[in-house]
Design an enzyme around this catalytic site. Structure first.
Site, PDB file in Angstrom:
ATOM      1  N   ARG A 125       0.820  -1.237   0.000  1.00 38.83           N
ATOM      2  CA  ARG A 125       0.000   0.000   0.000  1.00 38.83           C
ATOM      3  C   ARG A 125       0.842   1.270   0.000  1.00 38.83           C
ATOM      4  NH1 ARG A 125      -3.194  -3.017   3.788  1.00 38.83           N
ATOM      5  NH2 ARG A 125      -4.924  -3.961   2.659  1.00 38.83           N
ATOM      6  N   LYS A 147       2.663  11.688 -10.850  1.00 35.04           N
ATOM      7  CA  LYS A 147       1.721  10.887 -11.643  1.00 35.04           C
ATOM      8  C   LYS A 147       2.418   9.585 -12.003  1.00 35.04           C
ATOM      9  CE  LYS A 147      -1.396  14.092 -13.937  1.00 35.04           C
ATOM     10  NZ  LYS A 147      -1.848  14.627 -15.230  1.00 35.04           N
ATOM     11  N   GLU A 189       8.059  18.492 -24.869  1.00 34.32           N
ATOM     12  CA  GLU A 189       7.486  18.914 -23.577  1.00 34.32           C
ATOM     13  C   GLU A 189       8.061  20.263 -23.144  1.00 34.32           C
ATOM     14  OE1 GLU A 189       4.946  17.532 -22.001  1.00 34.32           O
ATOM     15  OE2 GLU A 189       4.872  15.463 -22.726  1.00 34.32           O
ATOM     16  N   LYS A 229       6.496  23.524 -13.468  1.00 39.08           N
ATOM     17  CA  LYS A 229       5.715  22.335 -13.149  1.00 39.08           C
ATOM     18  C   LYS A 229       5.491  22.223 -11.640  1.00 39.08           C
ATOM     19  CE  LYS A 229       4.564  17.707 -13.869  1.00 39.08           C
ATOM     20  NZ  LYS A 229       4.591  16.523 -14.660  1.00 39.08           N
ATOM     21  N   GLU A 239      -5.059  17.383  -9.898  1.00 35.91           N
ATOM     22  CA  GLU A 239      -5.767  17.836 -11.100  1.00 35.91           C
ATOM     23  C   GLU A 239      -7.269  17.933 -10.851  1.00 35.91           C
ATOM     24  OE1 GLU A 239      -3.862  16.074 -14.591  1.00 35.91           O
ATOM     25  OE2 GLU A 239      -5.761  16.294 -15.624  1.00 35.91           O
ATOM     26  N   ARG A 246      -3.591  21.900 -12.900  1.00 39.28           N
ATOM     27  CA  ARG A 246      -2.673  20.898 -13.474  1.00 39.28           C
ATOM     28  C   ARG A 246      -3.124  20.423 -14.853  1.00 39.28           C
ATOM     29  NH1 ARG A 246       0.532  16.121 -10.288  1.00 39.28           N
ATOM     30  NH2 ARG A 246       1.721  15.454 -12.103  1.00 39.28           N
ATOM     31  N   ASN A 250      -1.752  19.221 -19.735  1.00 31.92           N
ATOM     32  CA  ASN A 250      -2.193  18.240 -20.729  1.00 31.92           C
ATOM     33  C   ASN A 250      -2.395  18.861 -22.102  1.00 31.92           C
ATOM     34  OD1 ASN A 250      -2.284  16.270 -18.714  1.00 31.92           O
ATOM     35  ND2 ASN A 250      -4.366  16.846 -18.145  1.00 31.92           N
ATOM     36  N   HIS A 253      -2.366  16.776 -25.205  1.00 31.64           N
ATOM     37  CA  HIS A 253      -2.235  15.372 -24.812  1.00 31.64           C
ATOM     38  C   HIS A 253      -3.478  14.539 -25.125  1.00 31.64           C
ATOM     39  CE1 HIS A 253       1.536  16.568 -23.143  1.00 31.64           C
ATOM     40  NE2 HIS A 253       1.755  15.407 -22.565  1.00 31.64           N
ATOM     41  N   HIS A 257      -2.514  11.324 -26.910  1.00 32.11           N
ATOM     42  CA  HIS A 257      -2.797   9.986 -26.373  1.00 32.11           C
ATOM     43  C   HIS A 257      -3.635   9.176 -27.360  1.00 32.11           C
ATOM     44  CE1 HIS A 257      -2.131  11.221 -21.873  1.00 32.11           C
ATOM     45  NE2 HIS A 257      -1.024  11.110 -22.558  1.00 32.11           N
ATOM     46  N   HIS A 270       6.271   9.279 -27.189  1.00 30.65           N
ATOM     47  CA  HIS A 270       5.240  10.122 -26.583  1.00 30.65           C
ATOM     48  C   HIS A 270       5.382  11.588 -27.039  1.00 30.65           C
ATOM     49  CE1 HIS A 270       2.452  11.731 -23.680  1.00 30.65           C
ATOM     50  NE2 HIS A 270       3.402  12.498 -23.157  1.00 30.65           N
TER      51      HIS A 270
HETATM   52  N1  GLY Z   1       2.337  15.365 -17.571  1.00 31.89           N
HETATM   53  C1  GLY Z   1       1.283  16.121 -17.035  1.00 31.89           C
HETATM   54  C2  GLY Z   1       1.262  16.151 -15.541  1.00 31.89           C
HETATM   55  O1  GLY Z   1       2.182  15.717 -14.898  1.00 31.89           O
HETATM   56  O2  GLY Z   1       0.304  16.621 -14.965  1.00 31.89           O
END
Ligand code: GLY
Length: 369
Positions: A125, A147, A189, A229, A239, A246, A250, A253, A257, A270
């Site tokens: 956990r 993430k 990025e 960031k 997010e 946050r 994206n 993205h 994606h 990516h």
């Molecule tokens: N790559 C987007 C984030 O970390 O929120």
């Protein structure tokens, strides 16, 4: 604290429950080695996760910093962000008796970082983990902010957890062995951060593209990205902000994606898929009346100047892309949410985007019906 630490760039990420440092510099083996020695002296069991290509490209970390630490390798590439590799890592933790005080170390690019982070979040956990990103993309984006996750057939990153590392070591010397295509994918990025929140960075890269890890601007640029960031993650870690927050990270993205999902993980790096996604997001922003064609052109040009694709490499079916988009985790209350540009350097979230518009935008990057 040892003297070399003061010569490093250090940025703190501070979420509601945790605070941890990102170290940026060159030759960070000693700094990382000290943290490892410290953990060992406290009785922590350690385990390294890496990929086979990285172990071959950067053997000195394994003969030096990670000497004697149990190590597992996954095959390189996005396909390793899978349930089966996730299970293999958990079994590896089990056979090495990683206990609650244990620490996993992710040594690799975004795939290794996401996979290791999720395994660390799930094992017992939640155990601690350290990120040691070895690609530009993971340094400026995926290793920071907690993430973690894997892909399933239904879509990218649909299974995962927010699990912050205890520290991040960004050794820019590791980028010397990065193939140019991977370096360019990382620059996607970097350009993203310019587009969504740092027009000065965008202007600088537009005037003189950054093509090589020996470029003396690199440390400053990586720092700038990580700072931006960290600020976003500090205010909206999970997010959840109603707008902005946050989710702005994206940008491009949802399109990117969908490309990765439909093309099959592996065809596009990516950073390449999101590069096409940035052009689509810029076109969408223009169609919504936010930016004009000259700004769309600037975005397309800066990406091309960094060796990135601005159209699909070969046509993909629009219907497949649209249905992949509907499965994206950014769908809220059945509506697709997009990040659009108000101008270069300022992004906003847009909740009620007409799907016909999205369909037109796909046409512009080379889809077929
Ligand atoms: N790559 C987007 C984030 O970390 O929120």
């Amino acid at each position: 604290m040892n003297s070399y630490i003061s010569s490093l760039i250090k940025i703190d990420v501070t979420t509601a429950r945790e605070s941890y440092p990102i170290y940026i510099g060159r030759q960070l083996q000693n700094a990382l080695g000290d943290e490892i020695a410290n953990l060992k002296s406290q009785g922590s069991r350690l385990a390294v996760v890496t990929d086979t290509a990285i172990r071959q490209a950067i053997p000195q970390y394994f003969s030096g910093v990670f000497e004697g630490i149990p190590t597992i390798e996954v095959p390189p590439g996005e396909t390793s962000k899978s349930l089966s590799e996730f299970g293999r890592i958990l079994d590896f933790f089990a056979s090495n008796r990683l206990d609650r005080g244990g620490v996993a170390i992710a040594f690799g690019g975004g795939v290794v970082g996401d996979l290791t982070g999720f395994a660390a979040a799930s094992w017992l956990r939640g155990v601690r983990f350290i990120q040691v990103p070895t690609t530009l993309l993971s340094m400026v984006d995926s290793s920071v902010g907690g993430k973690t996750g894997i892909n399933i057939d239904s879509g990218k990153n649909l299974v995962g957890a927010f699990h912050q590392p205890i520290s991040v070591y960004e050794d820019l010397d590791l980028l010397a062995s990065l193939p140019p295509r991977e370096f360019a994918a990382g620059m996607a990025e970097v350009v993203k951060y310019g587009m969504l929140g740092d027009s000065e960075l965008f202007d600088m890269l537009e005037a003189s593209p950054l093509m090589d890890s020996r470029d003396e601007r690199l440390a400053r640029i990586v720092k700038r990205n990580c700072r931006l960031k960290a600020d976003v993650v500090n205010t909206d870690e999970k997010e959840l902000a109603g707008s902005g927050g946050r989710a702005l990270l994206n940008l491009g993205h949802t399109f990117g994606h969908a490309i990765e999902n439909v093309a099959g993980y592996g065809d596009y790096l990516h950073g390449e898929a999101v590069s096409v996604g940035f052009v689509a997001a810029a076109n969408l922003s223009q169609r919504l009346g936010y930016i004009d064609s000259s700004q769309v052109e600037r975005i397309s040009n800066i990406l091309e100047a960094h060796g990135l694709p601005v159209r699909l490499k070969s046509p993909l079916k629009k219907g497949n892309l649209l249905s992949a988009m509907r499965k994206d985790k950014k769908v809220r209350a059945g509506k697709l949410r997009f990040v659009v540009l108000r101008r270069i350097g300022e992004a906003v979230t847009e909740d009620e985007v007409d799907l016909d518009l999205v369909s037109t935008v796909w046409d512009e990057v080379g889809t077929i019906d």
